[in-house]
Design an enzyme around this catalytic site. Structure first.
Site, short mmCIF file in Angstrom:
data_model
loop_
_atom_site.label_atom_id
_atom_site.label_comp_id
_atom_site.label_asym_id
_atom_site.label_seq_id
_atom_site.Cartn_x
_atom_site.Cartn_y
_atom_site.Cartn_z
N ASP A 132 -25.91 -79.80 47.15
CA ASP A 132 -24.63 -79.41 46.60
C ASP A 132 -23.76 -78.78 47.68
OD1 ASP A 132 -24.93 -76.51 46.65
OD2 ASP A 132 -26.28 -76.71 44.95
N ILE A 133 -22.50 -78.56 47.35
CA ILE A 133 -21.51 -78.16 48.35
C ILE A 133 -21.86 -76.82 49.01
CG2 ILE A 133 -20.01 -77.01 46.66
CD1 ILE A 133 -17.61 -78.18 48.26
#
Length: 328
Positions: A132-133
């Site tokens: 994820d980011i």
């Protein structure tokens, strides 16, 4: 983090894992396009569901078989499938910074993990799983869709190791529950290994290992116990460790020995990495060296680092210097 299921091998599994018996032999469209480096099988399936793929001008049926002699279009553009007649297995490792998304294109215009990678003439890089980011660390890319699918699917039980900093009080009972299993909204989940890695009070580091890659699974497991993950970094995927020499935002290509080790871990035979011409190698070197590493975003102006190997006394993974496949 995402998963892809590989196609079930037939009776003659050994040769079919690496190449079709002949260049024009029909096979499932997902398998052909993934081997040709167009995308992973899961990506191809999603394109088919969205009506973006046509075969000889018609929408394909589920499970339809095609060959490199068929005309296959994606979004109205014809694909060159000559590279689908043989496996080209190259693998990159990348040290992902915070702020990048693990997707080829982002509708919000955010930077992606593909932005820094070297361009390929006849293939495309396929990401092996996702981060994820806000998660940093090791991301693997390959040109071989079959290798990507096997490494991502839970049935292969390829372990992923993360260094995680937890904010909140962590008790022995919590660790026991996380090892035995916790019911999340998408089913039961657990860590296969948890090792303390330093810190004190309500800020402690752990190395944790998963045998699958569901979306935000590490964070959700810890949150189920009432604590919060404040730092998360992937440091190992199967037998491949994130080397300390690889700074944030940098990539490097694995050599034949490392690619063979990775392939063997999911039951694939060795495929010789094609030799690069002097011009190709020079272009790769320029691409790698001209892009400075991007530091991870800082919180409160404080720097942070974690070891890329599992702390002593924890158990499952081998030292990153040993090059041996971790034991389960």
């Amino acid at each position: 983090m995402a998963s892809d299921r590989p196609g079930k091998p037939g009776p003659k599994a050994a040769p079919s894992r690496n190449a079709p018996s002949s260049a024009g032999e029909p096979e499932r469209i997902q398998k052909l396009l993934s081997r040709a480096g167009v995308g992973s099988r899961r990506e191809v399936e999603s394109w088919m569901e969205a009506g973006r793929v046509t075969v000889n001008g018609q929408l394909p049926e589920p499970g339809q078989k095609v060959s490199i002699n068929d005309r296959i279009d994606v979004d109205g553009k014809r694909l060159d499938l000559t590279s689908g007649s043989a496996v080209v297995r190259r693998v990159l490792i990348y040290n992902k910074p915070e702020g990048e998304v693990t997707t080829r294109r982002d509708p919000e215009g955010r930077p992606t993990v593909f932005d820094r990678l070297p361009r390929l003439k006849d293939h495309r890089w396929i990401s092996i799983g996702r981060l994820d980011i806000n998660t940093t660390g090791l991301v693997l890319f390959t040109t071989d869709g079959e290798l990507a699918n096997r490494l991502m699917h839970p049935s292969s039980e390829v372990d992923r190791e993360y260094a995680v900093r937890v904010f909140g009080e962590v008790t022995d009972d919590m660790l026991k529950r996380l090892m035995e299993g916790v019911l999340l909204e998408d089913g039961m989940a657990k860590f296969s290994d948890i090792t303390p890695a330093g810190g004190s009070g309500i800020n402690r580091w752990f190395h944790v290992t998963l045998l699958e890659g569901r979306n935000r699974e590490v964070r959700r497991l810890w949150e189920s116990q009432g604590v919060r993950v404040s730092r998360l970094k992937r440091v190992r995927y199967g037998p491949i460790f994130l080397p300390s020499r690889l700074t944030v935002g940098k990539w490097e290509e694995l050599d034949q020995k490392a690619v063979d080790l990775l392939s063997k871990s999911v039951g694939l035979e060795s495929v010789v990495i094609p030799a690069k011409t002097p011009d190709e190698q020079a272009a790769l070197d320029r691409k790698r060296n001209k892009q400075p590493g991007r530091p991870a975003r800082k919180s409160g102006g404080r720097k942070w680092e974690v070891a890329t190997s599992k702390p002593t006394g924890g158990g499952k993974s081998s030292s990153p210097k040993s090059g041996r496949s971790p034991k389960r």
